[in-house]
Design a protein around this motif. Structure first.
Motif, PDB file in Angstrom:
ATOM      1  N   TYR B  39     -13.651  -4.756   7.591  1.00  0.00           N
ATOM      2  CA  TYR B  39     -12.661  -4.088   6.755  1.00  0.00           C
ATOM      3  C   TYR B  39     -11.542  -3.510   7.618  1.00  0.00           C
ATOM      4  O   TYR B  39     -10.363  -3.650   7.302  1.00  0.00           O
ATOM      5  CB  TYR B  39     -13.329  -2.985   5.934  1.00  0.00           C
ATOM      6  N   ILE B  42      -9.268  -6.264   8.811  1.00  0.00           N
ATOM      7  CA  ILE B  42      -8.372  -6.752   7.748  1.00  0.00           C
ATOM      8  C   ILE B  42      -7.284  -5.720   7.461  1.00  0.00           C
ATOM      9  O   ILE B  42      -6.106  -6.064   7.338  1.00  0.00           O
ATOM     10  CB  ILE B  42      -9.173  -7.076   6.457  1.00  0.00           C
ATOM     11  N   SER B  43      -7.690  -4.441   7.399  1.00  0.00           N
ATOM     12  CA  SER B  43      -6.684  -3.413   7.079  1.00  0.00           C
ATOM     13  C   SER B  43      -5.670  -3.279   8.211  1.00  0.00           C
ATOM     14  O   SER B  43      -4.533  -2.883   7.972  1.00  0.00           O
ATOM     15  CB  SER B  43      -7.335  -2.072   6.757  1.00  0.00           C
ATOM     16  N   ALA B  46      -3.188  -5.622   7.317  1.00  0.00           N
ATOM     17  CA  ALA B  46      -2.489  -5.178   6.097  1.00  0.00           C
ATOM     18  C   ALA B  46      -1.405  -4.152   6.405  1.00  0.00           C
ATOM     19  O   ALA B  46      -0.478  -3.985   5.616  1.00  0.00           O
ATOM     20  CB  ALA B  46      -3.492  -4.605   5.112  1.00  0.00           C
ATOM     21  N   ILE B  47      -1.503  -3.487   7.572  1.00  0.00           N
ATOM     22  CA  ILE B  47      -0.464  -2.516   7.943  1.00  0.00           C
ATOM     23  C   ILE B  47       0.894  -3.212   8.012  1.00  0.00           C
ATOM     24  O   ILE B  47       1.925  -2.668   7.624  1.00  0.00           O
ATOM     25  CB  ILE B  47      -0.819  -1.841   9.288  1.00  0.00           C
ATOM     26  N   LEU B  49       1.837  -5.609   6.169  1.00  0.00           N
ATOM     27  CA  LEU B  49       2.315  -5.738   4.778  1.00  0.00           C
ATOM     28  C   LEU B  49       2.989  -4.447   4.325  1.00  0.00           C
ATOM     29  O   LEU B  49       4.043  -4.468   3.691  1.00  0.00           O
ATOM     30  CB  LEU B  49       1.136  -6.017   3.848  1.00  0.00           C
ATOM     31  N   GLY B  50       2.349  -3.329   4.660  1.00  0.00           N
ATOM     32  CA  GLY B  50       2.894  -2.029   4.292  1.00  0.00           C
ATOM     33  C   GLY B  50       4.243  -1.792   4.933  1.00  0.00           C
ATOM     34  O   GLY B  50       5.190  -1.330   4.285  1.00  0.00           O
ATOM     35  N   SER B  53       6.830  -3.846   3.257  1.00  0.00           N
ATOM     36  CA  SER B  53       7.183  -3.272   1.959  1.00  0.00           C
ATOM     37  C   SER B  53       8.134  -2.098   2.138  1.00  0.00           C
ATOM     38  O   SER B  53       9.149  -1.983   1.438  1.00  0.00           O
ATOM     39  CB  SER B  53       5.910  -2.828   1.240  1.00  0.00           C
ATOM     40  N   LEU B  54       7.818  -1.250   3.124  1.00  0.00           N
ATOM     41  CA  LEU B  54       8.633  -0.057   3.388  1.00  0.00           C
ATOM     42  C   LEU B  54      10.065  -0.447   3.741  1.00  0.00           C
ATOM     43  O   LEU B  54      11.040   0.103   3.207  1.00  0.00           O
ATOM     44  CB  LEU B  54       7.995   0.730   4.538  1.00  0.00           C
ATOM     45  N   GLN B  56      11.531  -3.403   3.216  1.00  0.00           N
ATOM     46  CA  GLN B  56      12.142  -4.152   2.115  1.00  0.00           C
ATOM     47  C   GLN B  56      12.694  -3.220   1.036  1.00  0.00           C
ATOM     48  O   GLN B  56      13.871  -3.322   0.664  1.00  0.00           O
ATOM     49  CB  GLN B  56      11.052  -5.032   1.510  1.00  0.00           C
ATOM     50  N   VAL B  57      11.852  -2.308   0.566  1.00  0.00           N
ATOM     51  CA  VAL B  57      12.244  -1.423  -0.540  1.00  0.00           C
ATOM     52  C   VAL B  57      13.413  -0.531  -0.124  1.00  0.00           C
ATOM     53  O   VAL B  57      14.423  -0.422  -0.837  1.00  0.00           O
ATOM     54  CB  VAL B  57      11.033  -0.565  -1.004  1.00  0.00           C
ATOM     55  N   TYR B 227     -10.215  -5.485 -11.491  1.00  0.00           N
ATOM     56  CA  TYR B 227      -9.757  -5.177 -10.133  1.00  0.00           C
ATOM     57  C   TYR B 227      -9.273  -6.431  -9.411  1.00  0.00           C
ATOM     58  O   TYR B 227      -8.576  -6.366  -8.409  1.00  0.00           O
ATOM     59  CB  TYR B 227     -10.890  -4.520  -9.319  1.00  0.00           C
ATOM     60  N   LEU B 228      -9.660  -7.606  -9.955  1.00  0.00           N
ATOM     61  CA  LEU B 228      -9.201  -8.868  -9.351  1.00  0.00           C
ATOM     62  C   LEU B 228      -7.819  -9.247  -9.859  1.00  0.00           C
ATOM     63  O   LEU B 228      -7.236 -10.226  -9.414  1.00  0.00           O
ATOM     64  CB  LEU B 228     -10.172 -10.002  -9.699  1.00  0.00           C
ATOM     65  N   GLY B 229      -7.330  -8.484 -10.814  1.00  0.00           N
ATOM     66  CA  GLY B 229      -6.008  -8.775 -11.346  1.00  0.00           C
ATOM     67  C   GLY B 229      -6.070  -9.247 -12.780  1.00  0.00           C
ATOM     68  O   GLY B 229      -5.111  -9.164 -13.501  1.00  0.00           O
TER      69      GLY B 229
END
Lengths: 379, 232
Positions: B39, B42-43, B46-47, B49-50, B53-54, B56-57, B227-229
């Motif tokens: 985990y 993977i996370s 994922a940072i 991705l965060g 996003s930061l 981009q937005v 939770y899977l969408g």
């Protein structure tokens, strides 16, 4: 002049006598420490050894040492008067551990050292968790039973949960005001069951907001939660046939820092003035800051958490609060799926069982029968 | 297939994790820590991705001069500055690509990253946290307004607990005789916190635990899929 030969003869004899005497004394001392055992703690993962010493009261200071990887003895514990057992929970499974027990009399004039070894082995069942396993099996069986009942078409009564019933009202109000909805999935990561439960609620909420063409803003504390939330909202928009209305930029990452996250959300609340705020998931010290800021903006607020310490804050500042179990029941409740609703009846069985066990425990304790309590003590 | 494989993985992993709780033997005893390591790995990815996003937005807001775009600019500048400082001169004991920045450290007292962290982020976090005191006051005022029997009870209990936890409380009831010592404010406070308050909290915890068991079971057996969408 003494005879040299007889002098050496006498000296050798004295040394021999001394050795024999000392050995005899040591045998007596060994009897004074009747037994020292290093035993494997049963029914565990092989990481604990029990060192049991049965010694005479003459030994006032009993010190336990353990050999480290290089064979040097390091202090582990000092036995207090009357103590006969020490559990060493810091051992490697299947590796021999050597212990040295040094005992001294109160005046420190006499001492004794015993060295013993033992091996901790892994077992195939945690006997200390037997009660937990029995309870888990009973609750799971009850849940499965009620699911099968619901599958067979039996109507099951579930009490109304105002916080969940009001969700549509909150979305409707946001639509009327032309303001967005703010959804906070808590500050837990994706490995927190409360976050998973909050994402299930988000799915329902996103469907409603898609139907009403209302924006939903989801600031996230963790990137993993953001990815999952994006997927959930995207699927919800797809489900109601409005994939074009989905705005990925509305579900974004803010920061990993707890109070930085709070500051960011407070800013969003004050700038965007959402008509409805949803706080669902795991919350800590930030709960009241969020809820009070939301309250000051006049938004309809619904919160849900299983953190018992944060619930009073949400109850005071929010219009509706999902307390503990209700957060986990929300997804099943909102789905209107009879099977999922059936599973909620299993929770009720669990509650009844806990009440009965608690009452039984109180009665047994009053009667002085501690076996019942001990059985349910996980160790 | 898109749903079946994740559901199958969830089912198998769920069963293994539950088993590992009761089986102390390897490999079960290692499973939880292994999964936690996975985990974390993977996370770690994922940072990115965060971060994306930061950027981009906020860059989009700045580019389109959206309302309050200045805040987004401040976020981006802060992000870039702290990343540059961290990469160039490192943080705490870790070296950056330009070393430890001794010259700068001599001037400002610590590494630039640590300087910004200690003098920027920490005071800001503390400020946010300290707001709690004011919010507690406003929330308490609302909660303790006497409207009904329940709010009366709440008000009385709160006053007892607050007084019992201050040095003023013991002074107020210190004159009580020994036979009435249970009414001494600190004792009364301890009683409220140890018995009624703990009992209520444990009831909430127990029901939450039941909720967790039910929720987990629904997820493991694939009944709960939102939770899977999608729940389809």
């Amino acid at each position: 002049m003494p005879n040299t030969e007889s002098f050496f003869y006498m000296k050798t004899n004295r040394i021999l006598y001394s050795i024999i005497l000392l050995s005899l004394l040591n045998v007596c001392k060994m009897n004074a420490v009747h037994d020292t055992m290093v035993l494997d703690v049963p029914w565990d993962n092989g990481t604990a050894l029990s060192i049991k010493i049965d010694y005479e009261p003459m030994w006032k200071h009993v010190i336990l040492e353990k050999a480290d990887s290089s064979g040097v003895f390091v202090p582990l514990s000092v036995f207090f008067e009357g103590q006969t057992e020490y559990i060493d929970s810091d051992v490697l499974a299947n590796a021999k551990q050597i212990y040295r027990i040094s005992a001294y009399t109160s005046d420190r004039k006499d001492s004794l050292i015993v060295v013993k070894g033992g091996v901790a082995t892994e077992q195939w069942f945690y006997m200390g968790k037997l009660s937990m396993l029995i309870l888990l099996v009973l609750i799971c069986t009850a849940i499965m039973y009620f699911i099968s009942l619901a599958r067979r078409g039996k109507a099951l009564f579930i009490r109304r949960i105002n916080g969940l019933d009001s969700m549509d009202e909150a979305v409707g109000r946001a639509t009327e005001k032309g303001k967005p909805i703010l959804f906070i999935p808590g500050i837990g990561d994706l490995d927190d069951i409360q976050t998973i439960a909050s994402l299930s609620i988000l799915s329902h909420l996103a469907q409603r907001s898609a139907e009403y063409n209302t924006d939903i803003i989801v600031p996230c504390k963790y990137s993993m939660v953001m990815s999952a939330a994006r997927e959930v909202v995207k699927e919800a928009y797809l489900k109601v046939g409005k994939p074009d209305a989905y705005k990925e930029q509305n579900i974004f990452y803010l920061t990993d820092d707890q109070f930085g996250y709070v500051a960011g959300i407070d800013g969003i609340m004050l700038r965007e003035q959402p008509a409805a705020n949803f706080f669902m998931g795991s919350f800590f010290a930030e709960s009241l800051i969020l809820a009070e800021t939301g309250f000051s903006t006049g938004a309809i607020q619904t919160a849900g958490t299983a953190q018992a310490h944060q619930l009073p804050f949400f109850i005071v500042s929010c219009d509706y609060t999902l307390i503990g179990e209700e957060l986990f029941a929300a997804s099943a409740y909102l789905s209107n799926d009879p099977q999922q609703i059936g599973s909620l009846k299993g929770h009720d069985f669990g509650k009844v069982m806990l009440i009965v066990l608690t009452i039984a425990g109180v009665i047994f304790e009053i009667l002085g029968l501690h076996g019942f309590k001990n059985f349910f003590t996980v160790g | 297939m898109k749903r079946t494989i994740p559901l199958l993985i969830t089912f198998i992993v769920g069963l293994i994790v539950i088993s590992s709780e009761f089986i102390p033997h390897r490999p079960f005893s290692m499973i939880n820590s292994t999964l936690e390591n996975w985990y974390l790995s993977i996370s770690g990815f994922a940072i990115v991705l965060g971060l994306l996003s930061l950027v981009q937005v906020n860059s989009s807001k700045v580019y389109h001069k959206a309302e309050n775009w200045q805040y987004s600019l401040a976020s981006l500048v802060s992000l870039v500055v702290i990343v540059i400082f961290g990469v160039l001169w490192g943080m705490e004991d870790q070296r950056g690509i330009l070393g430890n920045g001794e010259a700068i450290s001599a001037f400002i007292g610590k590494k630039p990253f640590d300087y910004l962290f200690d003098n920027g982020i920490t005071p800001l976090s503390s400020t946010m946290f300290s707001l709690l005191a004011f919010f507690i006051a406003s929330a308490a005022y609302r909660a303790f307004i006497i409207r009904s029997f329940e709010s009366n009870l709440l008000m009385i209990t709160a006053v007892i607990v607050i007084l019992g936890r201050t040095s003023f409380g013991p002074m107020l009831t210190s004159w009580l005789p020994k036979s009435l010592s249970f009414l001494h404010l600190p004792n009364l406070t301890d009683f409220i916190l140890t018995y009624p308050s703990s009992a209520a909290q444990r009831a909430i915890l127990m029901s939450a635990s039941l909720g967790i068991i039910g929720s987990s079971l629904r997820i493991i057996i694939g009944l709960e899929r939102s939770y899977l969408g999608s729940d389809e």
